[in-house]
Design a protein around this motif. Structure first.
Motif, PDB file in Angstrom:
ATOM      1  N   ALA A  55      16.718  14.176  -1.084  1.00  0.00           N
ATOM      2  CA  ALA A  55      17.100  12.894  -1.714  1.00  0.00           C
ATOM      3  C   ALA A  55      17.459  13.106  -3.183  1.00  0.00           C
ATOM      4  CB  ALA A  55      15.956  11.886  -1.590  1.00  0.00           C
ATOM      5  N   ILE A  56      16.790  14.068  -3.824  1.00  0.00           N
ATOM      6  CA  ILE A  56      17.049  14.330  -5.257  1.00  0.00           C
ATOM      7  C   ILE A  56      18.492  14.827  -5.426  1.00  0.00           C
ATOM      8  CG2 ILE A  56      16.301  15.645  -7.292  1.00  0.00           C
ATOM      9  CD1 ILE A  56      13.534  15.908  -5.847  1.00  0.00           C
ATOM     10  N   GLY A  57      18.910  15.720  -4.533  1.00  0.00           N
ATOM     11  CA  GLY A  57      20.282  16.236  -4.590  1.00  0.00           C
ATOM     12  C   GLY A  57      21.302  15.138  -4.328  1.00  0.00           C
ATOM     13  N   PHE A  58      21.015  14.294  -3.347  1.00  0.00           N
ATOM     14  CA  PHE A  58      21.966  13.200  -3.056  1.00  0.00           C
ATOM     15  C   PHE A  58      22.035  12.206  -4.214  1.00  0.00           C
ATOM     16  CE2 PHE A  58      21.679  14.840   1.234  1.00  0.00           C
ATOM     17  CZ  PHE A  58      22.987  14.677   1.680  1.00  0.00           C
ATOM     18  N   PHE A  59      20.898  11.976  -4.861  1.00  0.00           N
ATOM     19  CA  PHE A  59      20.919  11.085  -6.023  1.00  0.00           C
ATOM     20  C   PHE A  59      21.854  11.668  -7.092  1.00  0.00           C
ATOM     21  CE2 PHE A  59      19.577   9.609 -10.173  1.00  0.00           C
ATOM     22  CZ  PHE A  59      19.490   8.241  -9.966  1.00  0.00           C
ATOM     23  N   ASP A  60      21.725  12.976  -7.320  1.00  0.00           N
ATOM     24  CA  ASP A  60      22.595  13.647  -8.307  1.00  0.00           C
ATOM     25  C   ASP A  60      24.072  13.476  -7.931  1.00  0.00           C
ATOM     26  OD1 ASP A  60      20.464  14.486  -9.822  1.00  0.00           O
ATOM     27  OD2 ASP A  60      20.304  16.451  -8.833  1.00  0.00           O
ATOM     28  N   VAL A  61      24.360  13.647  -6.659  1.00  0.00           N
ATOM     29  CA  VAL A  61      25.749  13.499  -6.199  1.00  0.00           C
ATOM     30  C   VAL A  61      26.255  12.087  -6.496  1.00  0.00           C
ATOM     31  CG1 VAL A  61      27.192  13.368  -4.115  1.00  0.00           C
ATOM     32  CG2 VAL A  61      25.604  15.281  -4.412  1.00  0.00           C
ATOM     33  N   ARG A  77       0.836  -1.211   0.000  1.00  0.00           N
ATOM     34  CA  ARG A  77       0.000   0.000   0.000  1.00  0.00           C
ATOM     35  C   ARG A  77       0.868   1.257   0.000  1.00  0.00           C
ATOM     36  NH1 ARG A  77      -5.289  -1.676   3.624  1.00  0.00           N
ATOM     37  NH2 ARG A  77      -5.857  -3.407   2.273  1.00  0.00           N
ATOM     38  N   LYS A  78       1.927   1.227   0.794  1.00  0.00           N
ATOM     39  CA  LYS A  78       2.837   2.380   0.813  1.00  0.00           C
ATOM     40  C   LYS A  78       3.563   2.509  -0.523  1.00  0.00           C
ATOM     41  CE  LYS A  78       3.900   2.988   5.697  1.00  0.00           C
ATOM     42  NZ  LYS A  78       5.000   3.004   6.683  1.00  0.00           N
ATOM     43  N   LEU A  79       3.912   1.364  -1.097  1.00  0.00           N
ATOM     44  CA  LEU A  79       4.608   1.401  -2.389  1.00  0.00           C
ATOM     45  C   LEU A  79       3.690   2.017  -3.454  1.00  0.00           C
ATOM     46  CD1 LEU A  79       7.311   0.528  -3.761  1.00  0.00           C
ATOM     47  CD2 LEU A  79       6.066  -1.441  -4.633  1.00  0.00           C
ATOM     48  N   ALA A  80       2.414   1.634  -3.427  1.00  0.00           N
ATOM     49  CA  ALA A  80       1.462   2.203  -4.400  1.00  0.00           C
ATOM     50  C   ALA A  80       1.327   3.706  -4.191  1.00  0.00           C
ATOM     51  CB  ALA A  80       0.104   1.518  -4.265  1.00  0.00           C
ATOM     52  N   ALA A  81       1.328   4.144  -2.934  1.00  0.00           N
ATOM     53  CA  ALA A  81       1.212   5.583  -2.646  1.00  0.00           C
ATOM     54  C   ALA A  81       2.428   6.331  -3.193  1.00  0.00           C
ATOM     55  CB  ALA A  81       1.072   5.801  -1.138  1.00  0.00           C
ATOM     56  N   ALA A  82       3.617   5.765  -2.983  1.00  0.00           N
ATOM     57  CA  ALA A  82       4.845   6.397  -3.491  1.00  0.00           C
ATOM     58  C   ALA A  82       4.820   6.429  -5.021  1.00  0.00           C
ATOM     59  CB  ALA A  82       6.068   5.622  -2.996  1.00  0.00           C
ATOM     60  N   PHE A  83       4.362   5.337  -5.621  1.00  0.00           N
ATOM     61  CA  PHE A  83       4.303   5.238  -7.086  1.00  0.00           C
ATOM     62  C   PHE A  83       3.374   6.315  -7.665  1.00  0.00           C
ATOM     63  CE2 PHE A  83       2.034   3.638 -10.822  1.00  0.00           C
ATOM     64  CZ  PHE A  83       3.087   3.386 -11.682  1.00  0.00           C
ATOM     65  N   GLY A 135      15.784  10.742  -9.580  1.00  0.00           N
ATOM     66  CA  GLY A 135      15.942  11.377  -8.266  1.00  0.00           C
ATOM     67  C   GLY A 135      14.599  11.555  -7.575  1.00  0.00           C
ATOM     68  N   LEU A 136      13.587  11.913  -8.365  1.00  0.00           N
ATOM     69  CA  LEU A 136      12.233  12.068  -7.802  1.00  0.00           C
ATOM     70  C   LEU A 136      11.718  10.736  -7.261  1.00  0.00           C
ATOM     71  CD1 LEU A 136       9.900  14.215 -10.092  1.00  0.00           C
ATOM     72  CD2 LEU A 136      10.546  14.656  -7.749  1.00  0.00           C
ATOM     73  N   MET A 137      12.031   9.663  -7.986  1.00  0.00           N
ATOM     74  CA  MET A 137      11.592   8.336  -7.558  1.00  0.00           C
ATOM     75  C   MET A 137      12.193   8.012  -6.181  1.00  0.00           C
ATOM     76  SD  MET A 137      12.264   4.635  -9.328  1.00  0.00           S
ATOM     77  CE  MET A 137      11.402   4.954 -10.854  1.00  0.00           C
ATOM     78  N   LEU A 138      13.484   8.354  -6.039  1.00  0.00           N
ATOM     79  CA  LEU A 138      14.139   8.091  -4.753  1.00  0.00           C
ATOM     80  C   LEU A 138      13.480   8.916  -3.645  1.00  0.00           C
ATOM     81  CD1 LEU A 138      16.335   6.702  -3.126  1.00  0.00           C
ATOM     82  CD2 LEU A 138      17.898   8.552  -3.747  1.00  0.00           C
ATOM     83  N   ARG A 139      13.188  10.194  -3.960  1.00  0.00           N
ATOM     84  CA  ARG A 139      12.545  11.032  -2.956  1.00  0.00           C
ATOM     85  C   ARG A 139      11.216  10.419  -2.501  1.00  0.00           C
ATOM     86  NH1 ARG A 139       9.193  16.164  -4.373  1.00  0.00           N
ATOM     87  NH2 ARG A 139       8.071  14.491  -5.439  1.00  0.00           N
ATOM     88  N   ALA A 195      18.675   0.223   0.051  1.00  0.00           N
ATOM     89  CA  ALA A 195      17.923  -0.598  -0.919  1.00  0.00           C
ATOM     90  C   ALA A 195      17.163   0.287  -1.904  1.00  0.00           C
ATOM     91  CB  ALA A 195      16.956  -1.529  -0.171  1.00  0.00           C
ATOM     92  N   CYS A 196      16.528   1.340  -1.407  1.00  0.00           N
ATOM     93  CA  CYS A 196      15.777   2.241  -2.300  1.00  0.00           C
ATOM     94  C   CYS A 196      16.738   2.952  -3.257  1.00  0.00           C
ATOM     95  CB  CYS A 196      14.993   3.278  -1.487  1.00  0.00           C
ATOM     96  SG  CYS A 196      13.619   2.584  -0.560  1.00  0.00           S
ATOM     97  N   THR A 197      17.892   3.372  -2.749  1.00  0.00           N
ATOM     98  CA  THR A 197      18.860   4.088  -3.590  1.00  0.00           C
ATOM     99  C   THR A 197      19.411   3.166  -4.675  1.00  0.00           C
ATOM    100  OG1 THR A 197      19.436   5.412  -1.657  1.00  0.00           O
ATOM    101  CG2 THR A 197      20.943   5.528  -3.527  1.00  0.00           C
ATOM    102  N   VAL A 198      19.727   1.934  -4.305  1.00  0.00           N
ATOM    103  CA  VAL A 198      20.249   0.972  -5.284  1.00  0.00           C
ATOM    104  C   VAL A 198      19.210   0.737  -6.385  1.00  0.00           C
ATOM    105  CG1 VAL A 198      20.777  -1.483  -5.581  1.00  0.00           C
ATOM    106  CG2 VAL A 198      21.885  -0.184  -3.768  1.00  0.00           C
ATOM    107  N   PHE A 199      17.958   0.619  -5.985  1.00  0.00           N
ATOM    108  CA  PHE A 199      16.895   0.416  -6.979  1.00  0.00           C
ATOM    109  C   PHE A 199      16.858   1.584  -7.974  1.00  0.00           C
ATOM    110  CE2 PHE A 199      12.356   1.229  -8.131  1.00  0.00           C
ATOM    111  CZ  PHE A 199      12.178   0.134  -8.959  1.00  0.00           C
TER     112      PHE A 199
END
Lengths: 231, 201
Positions: free
Chosen positions: B162-168, B47-53, B80-84, B115-119
């Protein structure tokens, strides 16, 4: 000349069989809750247990006979692969829609955490037919948006046993399950068993917007259009 | 971090990833791979995954550029947005760490975040490879625990970081002020490019 039942008359019979089963299951659950057999002294516990078993047998027999009669009039459609577009363009669309809607609601409710519910296929069929009396919908998503408030208002979901852990009212459950079922019928994959768990989770993610939309066909139409290709 | 293995699909990844069922399968598969590598098990809340999606989908659809020359930048931004959105809703819970877990490693310091970042990194790499026939790299900062201390602390306060860290982590210039605006990101990139040209002239 006595009235000879037609194929479409089988739907109320199927509903009757399901109603019988639902009423018995609900009655038994209520009875067990109010009167826990394990707490009753013997021989009262044994007598109450036998009475319940007897009721179960009678219900099973009645359900079997009603279902058999329904099946003899109209073979039960158990297919889980369908789409709203296909149903609309088929002969006997209202009966086919009602059968698909019934199965979809079963899957939706299960995905939302409700295992026991009474869904009226007869009401779904009549609602579909009435919705088309106002003219053909411009698209399948427009039809879904028209059907959703009508199916809810008609009481297609008659009753359900809500688990104590469920975080929603019966009204919200009805809204979310109906939305999820119609979304599944619009999605690109037509296998309801596969799409409905995702559709139910999507409905939960959109629960505040679905609640706000109420009977607003335009708002529902936008939601169906926005998400149908993302299941 | 493993190579990017994702469920088979007849559609381009950029299309498949925008379907909840495929997204869920891909995410669960990546979790299983992280578990195999680290020994940390995860519980996934559908349910949380669907909300994030749903949140992610709406943001990326709303900011989709009309100009095809901006596609690459847009795919970077969408990852980056996905990670956020994953870190904000956090649809996973890590089980107990292995007894010999080294807490100076990101996968044990913050298993859910790792795990989320690796994905997202693997998804980004796979989409970039498929769409642009290009490879991506992960910077050494991804392997530096000090960055993960800062990453976790900042994301807890403001998920947008999280978007900035993804960019880094992928070697892009991060936008920290308003990281969730693709338009602003493009404008800043344009200004930086003009400044660089002026300096070299």
């Amino acid at each position: 000349m006595p009235h000879r039942p037609t194929a479409s008359d089988a739907t109320p019979l199927k509903d009757a069989a399901r109603g019988l089963r639902f009423a018995f299951d609900k009655g038994r659950a209520t009875l067990k809750q109010a009167l826990p057999l394990s707490l009753l002294p013997e021989p009262l516990a044994k007598a109450a247990g036998s009475a319940l078993a007897g009721m179960d047998q009678i219900t099973n027999a009645a359900e079997r006979q009603t279902r058999a009669l329904a099946r003899s009039l109209l073979p039960e459609d158990t297919s889980t692969t369908t789409s709203l577009d296909d149903l609309t363009n088929a002969a006997g669309a209202e009966h086919r829609f009602a059968a698909a809607f019934y199965r979809g609601m079963q899957f939706s409710l299960r995905a939302l955490g409700v295992d026991t519910a009474l869904i009226s296929e007869t009401t779904a069929s009549a609602t579909y037919a009435q919705s088309l009396q106002h003219g053909t919908a411009a698209s399948d998503t427009a039809l879904a948006a028209r059907l959703m408030p009508a199916l809810i208002a008609a009481g297609t979901l008659r009753d359900a046993t809500l688990p104590a852990t469920l975080d929603m009212t019966f009204a919200e459950l009805t809204r979310l399950a109906t939305f999820a079922t119609l979304l599944a019928l619009l999605s690109d994959d037509h296998d309801l068993t596969v799409t409905l768990p995702a559709c139910a989770n999507m409905a939960l993610a959109l629960r505040s917007e679905i609640a706000a939309a109420q009977n607003d066909e335009a708002a529902l139409h936008r939601l169906f259009d926005e998400f149908r290709h993302h299941v | 971090m493993s190579d990017h293995h994702f469920p088979q699909t007849t559609e381009p990844l950029r299309v498949a990833i925008r379907r909840l069922r495929w997204f869920r399968t891909a995410f669960a598969q990546q979790l299983a791979e992280v578990t195999a590598e680290t020994g940390v098990r995860f519980t996934l809340d559908d349910r949380k995954l669907a909300a994030a999606f749903v949140q992610w989908l709406r943001h990326v659809e709303a900011q989709k550029p009309g100009d095809r020359t901006q596609r690459r930048a847009y795919f970077d931004f969408a990852s980056g947005l996905m990670l956020r959105d994953l870190l904000r809703d956090l649809p996973i819970t890590a089980g107990p760490l292995p007894l010999d877990a080294d807490l100076s490693r990101a996968e044990y310091y913050w298993p859910e975040g790792f795990a989320c970042t690796v994905f997202c990194l693997n998804m980004h790499a796979a989409v970039v490879e498929q769409e642009f026939d290009a490879s991506t790299t992960t910077t050494p900062k991804f392997f530096d625990i000090r960055h993960w201390w800062s990453f976790r602390e900042n994301v807890t306060e403001d998920a947008n970081t999280a978007i900035g860290f993804f960019d880094v982590f992928v070697g892009l210039e991060p936008e920290w002020q308003i990281p969730d605006s693709f338009r602003l990101r493009l404008d800043r990139a344009l200004i930086a490019k003009k400044n660089a040209e002026r300096l070299s002239a």
